[in-house]
Design a protein around this motif. Structure first.
Motif, PDB file in Angstrom:
ATOM      1  N   ALA A   1     -11.154   7.634   7.292  1.00 48.16           N
ATOM      2  CA  ALA A   1     -11.684   7.269   6.020  1.00 48.16           C
ATOM      3  C   ALA A   1     -10.777   7.624   4.971  1.00 48.16           C
ATOM      4  O   ALA A   1     -10.582   6.616   3.947  1.00 48.16           O
ATOM      5  CB  ALA A   1     -12.947   7.852   6.056  1.00 48.16           C
ATOM      6  N   GLY A   2     -10.132   8.705   4.921  1.00 44.53           N
ATOM      7  CA  GLY A   2      -9.342   8.905   3.690  1.00 44.53           C
ATOM      8  C   GLY A   2      -8.130   8.084   3.612  1.00 44.53           C
ATOM      9  O   GLY A   2      -7.604   7.547   2.584  1.00 44.53           O
ATOM     10  N   GLU A   3      -7.457   7.625   4.811  1.00 41.02           N
ATOM     11  CA  GLU A   3      -6.283   6.803   4.851  1.00 41.02           C
ATOM     12  C   GLU A   3      -6.689   5.371   4.294  1.00 41.02           C
ATOM     13  O   GLU A   3      -6.063   4.814   3.679  1.00 41.02           O
ATOM     14  CB  GLU A   3      -5.791   6.520   6.447  1.00 41.02           C
ATOM     15  N   VAL A   4      -7.966   4.899   4.684  1.00 38.13           N
ATOM     16  CA  VAL A   4      -8.444   3.556   4.218  1.00 38.13           C
ATOM     17  C   VAL A   4      -8.592   3.507   2.574  1.00 38.13           C
ATOM     18  O   VAL A   4      -7.926   2.434   2.070  1.00 38.13           O
ATOM     19  CB  VAL A   4      -9.821   3.261   4.907  1.00 38.13           C
ATOM     20  N   PHE A   5      -9.124   4.708   2.181  1.00 35.34           N
ATOM     21  CA  PHE A   5      -9.154   4.929   0.695  1.00 35.34           C
ATOM     22  C   PHE A   5      -7.715   5.210  -0.209  1.00 35.34           C
ATOM     23  O   PHE A   5      -7.488   4.417  -1.186  1.00 35.34           O
ATOM     24  CB  PHE A   5     -10.016   5.985   0.204  1.00 35.34           C
TER      25      PHE A   5
ATOM     26  N   GLY B  52       0.864  -1.210  -0.078  1.00 33.33           N
ATOM     27  CA  GLY B  52       0.027  -0.113   0.035  1.00 33.33           C
ATOM     28  C   GLY B  52       0.928   1.442   0.023  1.00 33.33           C
ATOM     29  O   GLY B  52       0.268   2.413   0.235  1.00 33.33           O
ATOM     30  N   GLY B  53       2.206   1.170  -0.180  1.00 31.59           N
ATOM     31  CA  GLY B  53       2.887   2.311  -0.106  1.00 31.59           C
ATOM     32  C   GLY B  53       2.940   2.975   1.115  1.00 31.59           C
ATOM     33  O   GLY B  53       3.041   2.343   2.048  1.00 31.59           O
ATOM     34  N   LEU B  54       3.819   4.248   0.876  1.00 30.90           N
ATOM     35  CA  LEU B  54       4.045   4.770   2.175  1.00 30.90           C
ATOM     36  C   LEU B  54       3.028   4.995   2.979  1.00 30.90           C
ATOM     37  O   LEU B  54       3.068   5.263   4.300  1.00 30.90           O
ATOM     38  CB  LEU B  54       4.943   6.210   1.860  1.00 30.90           C
ATOM     39  N   ALA B  55       1.531   5.553   2.412  1.00 29.49           N
ATOM     40  CA  ALA B  55       0.570   5.834   3.124  1.00 29.49           C
ATOM     41  C   ALA B  55       0.030   4.767   4.005  1.00 29.49           C
ATOM     42  O   ALA B  55      -0.217   5.063   5.238  1.00 29.49           O
ATOM     43  CB  ALA B  55      -0.861   6.196   2.378  1.00 29.49           C
ATOM     44  N   GLU B  56       0.301   3.500   3.644  1.00 30.83           N
ATOM     45  CA  GLU B  56       0.146   2.580   4.519  1.00 30.83           C
ATOM     46  C   GLU B  56       0.893   2.344   5.601  1.00 30.83           C
ATOM     47  O   GLU B  56       0.593   2.115   6.881  1.00 30.83           O
ATOM     48  CB  GLU B  56      -0.264   1.159   3.674  1.00 30.83           C
TER      49      GLU B  56
ATOM     50  N   GLY C  88      -3.772   2.360  -3.084  1.00 25.74           N
ATOM     51  CA  GLY C  88      -2.533   1.978  -3.205  1.00 25.74           C
ATOM     52  C   GLY C  88      -2.288   0.571  -3.234  1.00 25.74           C
ATOM     53  O   GLY C  88      -1.286  -0.003  -4.260  1.00 25.74           O
ATOM     54  N   ARG C  89      -2.935  -0.367  -2.636  1.00 20.19           N
ATOM     55  CA  ARG C  89      -2.878  -2.015  -2.962  1.00 20.19           C
ATOM     56  C   ARG C  89      -3.301  -2.091  -4.369  1.00 20.19           C
ATOM     57  O   ARG C  89      -2.965  -3.079  -4.888  1.00 20.19           O
ATOM     58  CB  ARG C  89      -3.596  -2.510  -1.887  1.00 20.19           C
ATOM     59  N   ALA C  90      -4.521  -1.405  -4.690  1.00 18.97           N
ATOM     60  CA  ALA C  90      -5.244  -1.792  -5.789  1.00 18.97           C
ATOM     61  C   ALA C  90      -4.069  -1.349  -7.025  1.00 18.97           C
ATOM     62  O   ALA C  90      -4.199  -2.388  -8.114  1.00 18.97           O
ATOM     63  CB  ALA C  90      -6.386  -0.993  -6.061  1.00 18.97           C
TER      64      ALA C  90
ATOM     65  N   GLU D 160       2.702  12.395  -0.669  1.00 23.10           N
ATOM     66  CA  GLU D 160       2.901  13.133   0.599  1.00 23.10           C
ATOM     67  C   GLU D 160       1.805  13.477   1.201  1.00 23.10           C
ATOM     68  O   GLU D 160       1.837  13.521   2.382  1.00 23.10           O
ATOM     69  CB  GLU D 160       4.304  14.157   0.374  1.00 23.10           C
ATOM     70  N   VAL D 161       0.827  13.972   0.572  1.00 29.48           N
ATOM     71  CA  VAL D 161      -0.397  14.419   0.934  1.00 29.48           C
ATOM     72  C   VAL D 161      -0.909  13.368   1.858  1.00 29.48           C
ATOM     73  O   VAL D 161      -1.543  13.425   3.006  1.00 29.48           O
ATOM     74  CB  VAL D 161      -1.419  15.311   0.088  1.00 29.48           C
ATOM     75  N   GLU D 162      -0.912  11.916   0.975  1.00 29.96           N
ATOM     76  CA  GLU D 162      -1.658  10.957   1.707  1.00 29.96           C
ATOM     77  C   GLU D 162      -0.729  10.453   2.935  1.00 29.96           C
ATOM     78  O   GLU D 162      -1.509  10.219   3.998  1.00 29.96           O
ATOM     79  CB  GLU D 162      -1.551   9.752   0.933  1.00 29.96           C
TER      80      GLU D 162
END
Length: 330
Positions: free
Chosen positions: A268-272, A127-131, A277-279, A159-161
């Protein structure tokens, strides 16, 4: 406490909850590597989260973010607050991420038992860095850290994520920096809650202050007007004032229930963000491993197939998504 080779799901979760530094280091390493054990541990500790206050610190490279965070940590430790720092370096190919210089600037706090500092790179994360950042933050939250600083370079989408989990976002700029001027023009002024112009002795500091103020004045719709603070991180000048502005923003959020609302929206934003990222990672792997899907890309590149038709076929095959009426997904 268990030897690092002997950590189990139970002992690691227990170690995190008790704030054991070795458990925190191990849990965040597992997070960074996308290890299955990390997901189990975060699942176990998640009900005990929601107490840490997250401060996102962003801005172009070289403006003094690490020095400013170091000065802020020194200030809040004077108030007996416990602290975590996650320094995110999207570009670093090295194990454990961020640059040596950043670590040197934060080195004053390494021996403080109530401060935990970790720099992170991308490594094995689907999921990249956000995850990875979200999970690392939850680990520090569960460990009882009252304040967690999340530092990232730049202000692109990733970075925003990364700082999407922050309760208060501090944008650090530097006078005379082309990157800082670009940051102003790029519209990232929508992000910050507090703005620090570091290197206050620079001849162009007041000019930048006026530029930032004029840009902020264009947005009259916000209930909170981001304050601008001139700082000199290496000498600790105006660091206390900067922290006061962060505290004022927190009080503003807490005064009418906005903090809870913001956290719900952030989560909620982090979940999306993580799901996206995973998708994307799944999609890239599927296309790379499937000659038929690669053929679709080739046809688009040869202009034999339009991009949206290719998207529809890829989505149908990889995710089993498609419109029943056969129209394009828009």
């Amino acid at each position: 406490m268990a030897d690092r080779r002997d950590w189990t799901r139970e002992t690691l979760a227990e170690g995190v909850r008790s704030g054991d530094k070795r458990a925190l280091a191990r849990a965040i390493s597992l997070v960074e590597n996308g290890d299955a054990l990390a997901y189990d541990v975060v699942r176990d500790i998640y009900p005990g989260t929601g107490r840490a206050y997250a401060i996102g610190v962003t801005g172009p490279p070289g403006v003094g973010k690490s020095s400013l965070i170091s000065a802020l940590v020194r200030h809040v430790r004077g108030e007996e607050r416990t602290v975590g720092v996650i320094s995110v370096d999207p570009s670093s190919p090295f194990s454990h991420g961020a640059l040596l210089g950043d670590r040197i600037r934060l080195a004053d706090h390494f021996t403080d038992p109530e401060v935990f500092i970790r720099s992170m790179g991308t490594r094995g994360h689907l999921g990249g860095l956000a995850e990875a950042t979200l999970q690392a933050f939850l680990v520090l939250d569960a460990a009882g850290k009252e304040l967690v600083f999340v530092e990232t370079v730049g202000a692109g989408q990733s970075e925003v994520e990364v700082i999407g989990i922050a309760d208060t976002v501090v944008l650090v700029l530097m006078p005379g920096s082309g990157d800082s001027v670009q940051a102003l023009k790029a519209g990232i002024m929508e992000i910050p809650d507090v703005i620090a112009i570091n290197k206050m002795d620079h001849p162009a500091a007041k000019t930048m202050l006026n530029e930032v103020r004029s840009i902020l004045s264009l947005d009259r719709s916000r209930a909170w007007r981001p304050p601008i603070v001139l700082t000199e991180a290496t000498r600790g000048e105006n660091v206390e004032l900067l922290w006061e502005k962060v505290a004022e923003h927190r009080a503003h959020l807490e005064s009418d229930g906005r903090l809870e609302e913001r956290r719900r929206k952030n989560l909620a934003g982090e979940v999306f963000a993580v799901a996206s990222g995973r998708a994307k990672a799944h999609l890239e792997r599927a296309v790379a491993g499937d000659p038929e899907l690669r053929r679709l890309l080739d046809e688009v590149q040869r202009r034999e197939l339009d991009p949206l038709s290719a998207v529809r076929e890829i989505m149908e095959k990889v995710f089993k998504l498609g419109n029943e009426d056969g129209t394009h997904t828009r």
